[in-house]
Design a protein around this motif. Sequence first.
Motif, PDB file in Angstrom:
ATOM      1  N   UNK A 269       0.843  -1.198   0.000  1.00 55.21           N
ATOM      2  CA  UNK A 269       0.000   0.000   0.000  1.00 55.21           C
ATOM      3  C   UNK A 269       0.876   1.245   0.000  1.00 55.21           C
ATOM      4  N   UNK A 270       0.323   2.321  -0.545  1.00 53.33           N
ATOM      5  CA  UNK A 270       1.090   3.552  -0.754  1.00 53.33           C
ATOM      6  C   UNK A 270       0.265   4.753  -0.290  1.00 53.33           C
ATOM      7  N   UNK A 271       0.822   5.534   0.600  1.00 57.32           N
ATOM      8  CA  UNK A 271       0.237   6.828   0.951  1.00 57.32           C
ATOM      9  C   UNK A 271       1.104   7.884   0.275  1.00 57.32           C
ATOM     10  N   UNK A 272       0.625   8.486  -0.814  1.00 55.00           N
ATOM     11  CA  UNK A 272       1.466   9.367  -1.624  1.00 55.00           C
ATOM     12  C   UNK A 272       2.153  10.463  -0.818  1.00 55.00           C
ATOM     13  N   UNK A 273       3.449  10.622  -1.103  1.00 56.87           N
ATOM     14  CA  UNK A 273       4.336  11.623  -0.493  1.00 56.87           C
ATOM     15  C   UNK A 273       4.666  11.331   0.969  1.00 56.87           C
ATOM     16  N   UNK A 274       4.086  10.283   1.549  1.00 53.98           N
ATOM     17  CA  UNK A 274       4.277  10.054   2.986  1.00 53.98           C
ATOM     18  C   UNK A 274       4.969   8.734   3.302  1.00 53.98           C
ATOM     19  N   UNK A 275       4.366   7.591   2.921  1.00 60.12           N
ATOM     20  CA  UNK A 275       4.999   6.316   3.268  1.00 60.12           C
ATOM     21  C   UNK A 275       4.474   5.141   2.461  1.00 60.12           C
ATOM     22  N   UNK A 276       5.244   4.070   2.493  1.00 55.55           N
ATOM     23  CA  UNK A 276       4.841   2.787   1.939  1.00 55.55           C
ATOM     24  C   UNK A 276       4.483   1.844   3.066  1.00 55.55           C
ATOM     25  N   UNK A 277       3.552   0.950   2.795  1.00 54.03           N
ATOM     26  CA  UNK A 277       3.083  -0.006   3.800  1.00 54.03           C
ATOM     27  C   UNK A 277       3.229  -1.420   3.250  1.00 54.03           C
ATOM     28  N   UNK A 278       3.776  -2.312   4.062  1.00 51.73           N
ATOM     29  CA  UNK A 278       3.825  -3.732   3.729  1.00 51.73           C
ATOM     30  C   UNK A 278       3.101  -4.525   4.790  1.00 51.73           C
ATOM     31  N   UNK A 279       2.171  -5.386   4.362  1.00 58.87           N
ATOM     32  CA  UNK A 279       1.367  -6.198   5.289  1.00 58.87           C
ATOM     33  C   UNK A 279       1.469  -7.658   4.887  1.00 58.87           C
ATOM     34  N   UNK A 280       1.504  -8.533   5.881  1.00 60.04           N
ATOM     35  CA  UNK A 280       1.426  -9.964   5.628  1.00 60.04           C
ATOM     36  C   UNK A 280       0.394 -10.587   6.555  1.00 60.04           C
ATOM     37  N   UNK A 281      -0.608 -11.229   5.940  1.00 62.48           N
ATOM     38  CA  UNK A 281      -1.628 -11.950   6.689  1.00 62.48           C
ATOM     39  C   UNK A 281      -2.247 -12.983   5.765  1.00 62.48           C
ATOM     40  N   UNK A 282      -1.786 -14.230   5.775  1.00 64.80           N
ATOM     41  CA  UNK A 282      -2.170 -15.216   4.749  1.00 64.80           C
ATOM     42  C   UNK A 282      -3.600 -15.749   4.841  1.00 64.80           C
ATOM     43  N   UNK A 283      -4.335 -15.387   5.885  1.00 66.06           N
ATOM     44  CA  UNK A 283      -5.742 -15.774   5.964  1.00 66.06           C
ATOM     45  C   UNK A 283      -6.546 -14.845   5.049  1.00 66.06           C
ATOM     46  N   UNK A 284      -7.177 -15.410   4.025  1.00 69.54           N
ATOM     47  CA  UNK A 284      -7.796 -14.623   2.961  1.00 69.54           C
ATOM     48  C   UNK A 284      -9.318 -14.609   3.050  1.00 69.54           C
ATOM     49  N   UNK A 285      -9.925 -13.538   2.517  1.00 66.05           N
ATOM     50  CA  UNK A 285     -11.373 -13.511   2.358  1.00 66.05           C
ATOM     51  C   UNK A 285     -11.758 -14.213   1.058  1.00 66.05           C
ATOM     52  N   UNK A 286     -13.044 -14.180   0.723  1.00 64.63           N
ATOM     53  CA  UNK A 286     -13.525 -14.932  -0.441  1.00 64.63           C
ATOM     54  C   UNK A 286     -13.024 -14.354  -1.762  1.00 64.63           C
ATOM     55  N   UNK A 287     -12.519 -13.139  -1.745  1.00 65.23           N
ATOM     56  CA  UNK A 287     -12.027 -12.525  -2.983  1.00 65.23           C
ATOM     57  C   UNK A 287     -10.512 -12.630  -3.136  1.00 65.23           C
ATOM     58  N   UNK A 288      -9.852 -13.244  -2.167  1.00 66.62           N
ATOM     59  CA  UNK A 288      -8.421 -13.474  -2.263  1.00 66.62           C
ATOM     60  C   UNK A 288      -7.554 -12.426  -1.604  1.00 66.62           C
ATOM     61  N   UNK A 289      -8.147 -11.550  -0.795  1.00 62.93           N
ATOM     62  CA  UNK A 289      -7.386 -10.525  -0.083  1.00 62.93           C
ATOM     63  C   UNK A 289      -7.202 -10.906   1.384  1.00 62.93           C
ATOM     64  N   UNK A 290      -6.098 -10.472   1.972  1.00 63.30           N
ATOM     65  CA  UNK A 290      -5.856 -10.723   3.386  1.00 63.30           C
ATOM     66  C   UNK A 290      -6.991 -10.138   4.223  1.00 63.30           C
ATOM     67  N   UNK A 291      -7.716 -10.992   4.913  1.00 63.13           N
ATOM     68  CA  UNK A 291      -8.930 -10.542   5.601  1.00 63.13           C
ATOM     69  C   UNK A 291      -8.606  -9.596   6.759  1.00 63.13           C
ATOM     70  N   UNK A 292      -7.584  -9.926   7.542  1.00 62.12           N
ATOM     71  CA  UNK A 292      -7.189  -9.037   8.640  1.00 62.12           C
ATOM     72  C   UNK A 292      -6.367  -7.868   8.111  1.00 62.12           C
ATOM     73  N   UNK A 293      -5.618  -8.087   7.035  1.00 62.24           N
ATOM     74  CA  UNK A 293      -4.814  -7.017   6.453  1.00 62.24           C
ATOM     75  C   UNK A 293      -5.664  -5.860   5.959  1.00 62.24           C
ATOM     76  N   UNK A 294      -6.779  -6.177   5.309  1.00 62.83           N
ATOM     77  CA  UNK A 294      -7.681  -5.116   4.843  1.00 62.83           C
ATOM     78  C   UNK A 294      -8.272  -4.352   6.019  1.00 62.83           C
ATOM     79  N   UNK A 295      -8.694  -5.076   7.042  1.00 62.70           N
ATOM     80  CA  UNK A 295      -9.261  -4.411   8.217  1.00 62.70           C
ATOM     81  C   UNK A 295      -8.211  -3.545   8.909  1.00 62.70           C
TER      82      UNK A 295
END
Length: 309
Positions: A269-295
């Motif tokens: 994830x990217x917050x323009x002009x401010x910082x980059x974000x890296x998340x790891x959470x292999x438990x996925x929702x039904x669409x294939x995204x990290x369920x806790x990572x999105x929250x």
Amino acid sequence: MACRTNEDLQRIVNNVFSLTEEGKVADYIPALAKANKSDLSIAIYKSNNECLYAGTYTKKFTLQSISKVLVLAIALQDRGVDYVFDRVGMEPTGDPFNSISKLETSIPSKPLNPMINAGALAVTNMIKGENEAERWDRILQFVRCLGNKKDLTYDEEVAASELETAWLNRSLCYFMKQHKVIEGDIEELMKLYTKQCAIEMNCFDLARIGAVFALNGVDPETGERLLPLEIARICKTFMVTCGMYNASGEFAIKVGIPAKSGVAGGILAVVPEKFGIGIFGPSLDEKGNSIAGIKLLEELAVQYNFSIF
């Protein structure tokens, strides 16, 4: 550069941690089924070269679809905007990331965007090189440069597991070859694509790459330009419109920053002009995204008001 733990981040991680039990790890790629669904970590790499983290931020995972953004950046430099988007579209899709249906119904028959599998395969096919080994070396060296990590490599077990089971992706390739969207040997392309998806890093590395995009292609440590401004802009735009699979619209409303997920559980994830974000959470929702990572990103967006909209 050393990271330091952050109490606010850790509190948010603790608040969303229970969601890991509600998802499931990606098991259609056998090697990914071995992941521990309880893992959850985050690193934030600020534009002033400071890093914060919570959780086991040094644990490695494979990029999977996050690699699509990085390889798109190479293809745009290799071929130019007109060449790339003559063969791959710019439009979001409500279909799953591995869908073949739009290829069959679109005229001309080209992928809708570079973030779905068909589009990513077409983009990888555009990387210049005399052979698969040369193209792979160019991809790997580019990602090493963005992450400032010379020993960064890929997980051979994951790549082999993906290659062995990638029948749908092969189908997408043959369909596109029939319609002259891609060219060359399909198995060589599949080897290259599965290696790019299996590039391995941790949350800190991913956050640093995010910081390069946050600074419009400039290295946060050296000030060197690693990416042309326009290419960084195009990549971030696709992250907003297509980066979270067919949940991208909801994510834009709730979080509102460029982001790209992968089925191993990573989120860039990217917050323009401010910082980059890296998340790891292999438990996925039904669409294939990290369920806790999105929250986790939703909670951060509320607390720090970093939506670009």
